[in-house]
Design an enzyme around this catalytic site. Structure first.
Site, PDB file in Angstrom:
ATOM      1  N   GLU A 155      63.747  84.081 114.301  1.00 26.67           N
ATOM      2  CA  GLU A 155      64.121  84.578 112.969  1.00 26.67           C
ATOM      3  C   GLU A 155      64.219  86.105 112.884  1.00 26.67           C
ATOM      4  O   GLU A 155      63.590  86.730 112.033  1.00 26.67           O
ATOM      5  CB  GLU A 155      63.145  84.018 111.920  1.00 26.67           C
ATOM      6  N   ASN A 196      66.277  82.240 118.148  1.00 28.14           N
ATOM      7  CA  ASN A 196      66.251  81.087 117.242  1.00 28.14           C
ATOM      8  C   ASN A 196      66.246  81.591 115.796  1.00 28.14           C
ATOM      9  O   ASN A 196      65.571  82.569 115.481  1.00 28.14           O
ATOM     10  CB  ASN A 196      64.935  80.318 117.527  1.00 28.14           C
ATOM     11  N   HIS A 232      67.409  73.519 109.094  1.00 29.21           N
ATOM     12  CA  HIS A 232      66.619  73.002 107.965  1.00 29.21           C
ATOM     13  C   HIS A 232      67.612  72.790 106.827  1.00 29.21           C
ATOM     14  O   HIS A 232      67.974  73.738 106.125  1.00 29.21           O
ATOM     15  CB  HIS A 232      65.529  74.001 107.568  1.00 29.21           C
ATOM     16  N   GLU A 260      65.263  72.616 114.887  1.00 27.92           N
ATOM     17  CA  GLU A 260      64.246  72.240 113.881  1.00 27.92           C
ATOM     18  C   GLU A 260      64.855  71.363 112.789  1.00 27.92           C
ATOM     19  O   GLU A 260      64.559  71.534 111.596  1.00 27.92           O
ATOM     20  CB  GLU A 260      63.627  73.504 113.248  1.00 27.92           C
ATOM     21  N   ASP A 262      65.770  69.063 109.934  1.00 26.47           N
ATOM     22  CA  ASP A 262      65.286  68.152 108.899  1.00 26.47           C
ATOM     23  C   ASP A 262      66.267  68.224 107.737  1.00 26.47           C
ATOM     24  O   ASP A 262      67.053  69.163 107.619  1.00 26.47           O
ATOM     25  CB  ASP A 262      63.827  68.403 108.478  1.00 26.47           C
TER      26      ASP A 262
HETATM   27  O1  9MR Z   1      56.093  73.445 110.636  1.00 20.57           O
HETATM   28  C1  9MR Z   1      55.427  74.685 110.509  1.00 20.57           C
HETATM   29  C2  9MR Z   1      54.400  74.582 109.410  1.00 20.57           C
HETATM   30  O2  9MR Z   1      53.379  73.676 109.761  1.00 20.57           O
HETATM   31  C3  9MR Z   1      53.823  75.944 109.119  1.00 20.57           C
HETATM   32  O3  9MR Z   1      52.974  75.857 108.005  1.00 20.57           O
HETATM   33  C4  9MR Z   1      54.951  76.910 108.851  1.00 20.57           C
HETATM   34  C5  9MR Z   1      54.477  78.298 108.553  1.00 20.57           C
HETATM   35  O4  9MR Z   1      55.560  79.166 108.338  1.00 20.57           O
HETATM   36  O5  9MR Z   1      55.798  76.961 109.975  1.00 20.57           O
HETATM   37  C6  9MR Z   1      56.428  75.756 110.162  1.00 20.57           C
HETATM   38  O6  9MR Z   1      57.418  75.844 111.153  1.00 20.57           O
HETATM   39  C7  9MR Z   1      58.408  76.834 110.974  1.00 20.57           C
HETATM   40  C8  9MR Z   1      58.907  77.223 112.340  1.00 20.57           C
HETATM   41  O7  9MR Z   1      57.818  77.655 113.109  1.00 20.57           O
HETATM   42  C9  9MR Z   1      59.969  78.293 112.278  1.00 20.57           C
HETATM   43  N1  9MR Z   1      61.057  77.913 111.420  1.00 20.57           N
HETATM   44  C10 9MR Z   1      60.671  77.440 110.096  1.00 20.57           C
HETATM   45  C11 9MR Z   1      59.635  76.321 110.208  1.00 20.57           C
HETATM   46  C12 9MR Z   1      59.297  75.795 108.816  1.00 20.57           C
HETATM   47  O8  9MR Z   1      58.648  76.755 108.058  1.00 20.57           O
END
Ligand code: 9MR
Length: 446
Positions: A155, A196, A232, A260, A262
């Site tokens: 990011e 990413n 996402h 990722e 969903d």
């Molecule tokens: O799935 C992850 C969640 O459990 C955490 O609380 C969150 C914190 O920001 O991060 C989530 O995963 C993220 C990923 O590492 C990077 N892209 C966005 C994802 C969703 O927030």
């Protein structure tokens, strides 16, 4: 190309089965086997602490890649400077090894889930660069030979495509990205190194920013192997330019991956929403399959009980392919159907792929691409399929299309019958549907 050719041979027997028995055959085969047969991996994010019982069983049976949802993030592994804690990450690495799965390392340098000593430290550029490269070197070395893809930098961009002013961006400018990649490459030369980000899935300002960033990095000799697209997504909003976007990055000379995936919806989930979600999961899977350098696809949690969505988007959820009771949802079938071996090559080297380009209440636009997989030119083609759910073609272009009952036949027109070896021809159509709009189980092409 190599990937697709290997697949075609390996899949002949399986394809015939799928043709005979329809999508049920695809649905009964574990997703990981379907994906491997099509030359991609199918992964999931997992929560290490849940890897027992049915959760572990499904993760192992259905997926051939795992990504730690949180356990490899900087805040998890190096909460105090120089003091590493590998327990959570090791557990997932061991699980992956025990089940013949790839491991996606996520993530080395990210503005979020940073330990406070990094995020709130006062840094000179040199000090921060040293801390960052030490972290990258230590973690990549720890998992050398075990992680196949690293999300080295996560990011890095703002919504408008400019560099995010994270502690790294603000202190070091864009140079931190190249430094992180070089440190990772030195620590494990075999791992594929990825950039990413989210909201870069379709064409747009942010994705343009990523594109030009990758161009600059490659021009500087930075070892970027791949670009991850988090995906996402919101129900019914798979970007129509997803495939074109993946392709333009792969044309730059890097691999691409959906990292990722969903598809969130406003709760409660209804049958109609779940059907749309199925189409969305299928569309993303097909986009990856359509791009030769798309290495694979990871879902961000495979069950709704293990999804970040409800916590971050109140009132939304049901974003993954399994419900909270670990029962497969229609989205699971959407992935399975997209991965089904639907196109055995015809004797003349003809293979056809079917995609739904867009869909609305009662109608949709479809597209079929006819590829010449042989070594001689195709001089005319005919594609046939059966509609499983009463879909009716109403209008077609670039082919003469007829439909009798459920059976559809499409024949080339005067100007697109000749397809050179390795080339393709495409035709489109509008059609109506009611209830559900599953793709045909198989297309024949001759
Ligand atoms: O799935 C992850 C969640 O459990 C955490 O609380 C969150 C914190 O920001 O991060 C989530 O995963 C993220 C990923 O590492 C990077 N892209 C966005 C994802 C969703 O927030």
């Amino acid at each position: 190309m190599l990937r697709r050719l290997t697949v075609v041979t390996a899949l002949l027997a399986a394809a015939l089965t799928a043709t005979a028995t329809g999508t049920a055959a695809a649905a009964d085969t574990p997703l990981r086997d379907l994906a491997e047969a099509r030359g991609i991996y199918l992964g999931t994010a997992v929560t290490g602490g849940k890897l027992t019982g049915a959760y572990a069983g499904t993760a192992a049976a259905q997926f051939d890649s795992v990504t730690p949802g949180n356990e490899m993030k900087w805040g998890s592994v190096e909460p105090v400077r120089g003091q590493y804690s590998w327990t959570g990450a090791d557990r997932i690495a061991d699980f992956a090894e025990a089940h013949g799965q790839r491991l996606r390392g996520h993530t080395l340098v990210w503005h979020s889930q940073l330990p406070s000593w990094v995020e709130n430290g006062t840094w000179t550029p040199d000090a921060l660069r040293t801390v960052m490269t030490d972290h990258v070197t230590t973690q990549v070395t720890r998992y050398k030979g075990r992680v196949d893809h690293w999300d080295v930098v996560n990011e890095p961009l703002n919504e408008d495509g400019t560099l995010r002013r994270s502690v790294f961006g603000a202190t070091l400018g864009e140079s931190y990205i190249g430094d992180a990649f070089r440190a990772a490459r030195a620590a494990d030369p075999a791992a594929k190194l990825y950039l990413n980000d989210y909201s870069t899935d379709g064409l747009g300002a942010k994705s343009d920013g990523m594109y030009t960033l990758v161009e600059r990095l490659l021009a500087q000799g930075v070892p970027v192997d791949g670009v991850g697209f988090q995906a996402h997504l919101i129900l019914g909003q798979v970007p129509s330019t997803l495939e074109a976007n993946l392709r333009r990055f792969s044309d730059l000379g890097v691999d691409v991956a959906i990292t990722e995936l969903d598809v969130r919806m406003t709760l409660p989930a209804t049958e109609a929403k779940l059907a749309q979600q199925k189409a969305d999961y299928a569309a993303v899977t097909r986009a990856c399959l359509a791009v030769t350098r798309c290495a694979g696809l990871t879902v961000w949690g495979f069950t709704d009980s293990d999804s970040w969505i409800p916590d971050f988007f109140p009132g939304q959820g049901a974003a993954t392919p399994y419900d909270e009771g670990l029962n497969p949802k229609p989205a699971y079938a959407g992935i399975a159907e997209a991965l089904a071996p639907v196109t055995p090559p015809g004797p003349a080297g003809c293979a056809a792929t079917y995609t739904v380009q867009s869909q609305w209440g009662g109608g949709f636009t479809g597209q079929v691409t006819v590829r010449n997989t042989g070594s001689a030119p195709l001089t005319g083609w005919r594609v046939a399929w059966e509609y499983p759910a009463g879909q009716r073609i109403t209008q077609a272009w670039n082919a003469a299309v007829t439909q009798t009952g459920t059976a559809v036949t499409a024949t080339h027109l005067s100007y697109n019958g000749t397809v050179p070896a390795g080339g393709s021809a495409t035709f489109g159509f509008n059609a109506s549907w009611t209830g559900t709009n599953p793709p045909p189980a198989a297309l024949t092409c001759a």
